[in-house]
Scaffold this motif. Structure first.
Motif: not given
Length: 128
Positions: A68, A71, A123-125
């Motif tokens: 998280q 992200r 995972w990266a946004v």
């Protein structure tokens, strides 16, 4: 400044050492974590001494918390690897334990770029 160590859960030698009042870093059994670059069985005694000498603290984060944090940092335009995101992942735990006041100025050192572990890119946004 107060030194604060942030490690993955089950690879949290410094947190365990402080909790037990050990004069040296305690070695833990090998484990796996998404934060591979900081997933070690034992921390350096010098790190433990730096924490104590600065009236610092140590905390650990679960893999879910670390992902998280990757992200969340991505939303800020930062592409960091999971080991780096561990510092951010530990913030809420440190605040909830009273180790940091919510308005405390804290520097989270982000030492590793996300491209280091290409499989973590999912995972990266990242912002548009």
């Amino acid at each position: 400044p107060r030194m604060v160590a942030c490690q993955p859960a089950l690879a949290n030698s410094l947190e365990v050492s402080l909790e037990r009042g050990s004069p040296t870093a305690i070695e833990l059994p090998p484990t796996n974590s998404v934060a591979r670059s900081v997933c070690e069985t034992i921390a350096a005694d010098k790190a433990l001494h730096a924490i104590r000498d600065s009236s610092g603290a140590a905390a650990s984060a679960t893999d879910g918390d670390i992902i998280q944090a990757v992200r969340d940092l991505g939303l800020e335009g930062l592409n960091v690897e999971a080991g780096s995101a561990t510092t951010v992942a530990c913030l809420s735990k440190l605040i909830s334990r009273g180790e940091l006041l919510p308005d405390t100025v804290m520097v989270c050192v982000l030492t590793g770029a996300g491209y280091r572990w290409p499989e973590q890119a999912a995972w990266a946004v990242l912002p548009n």
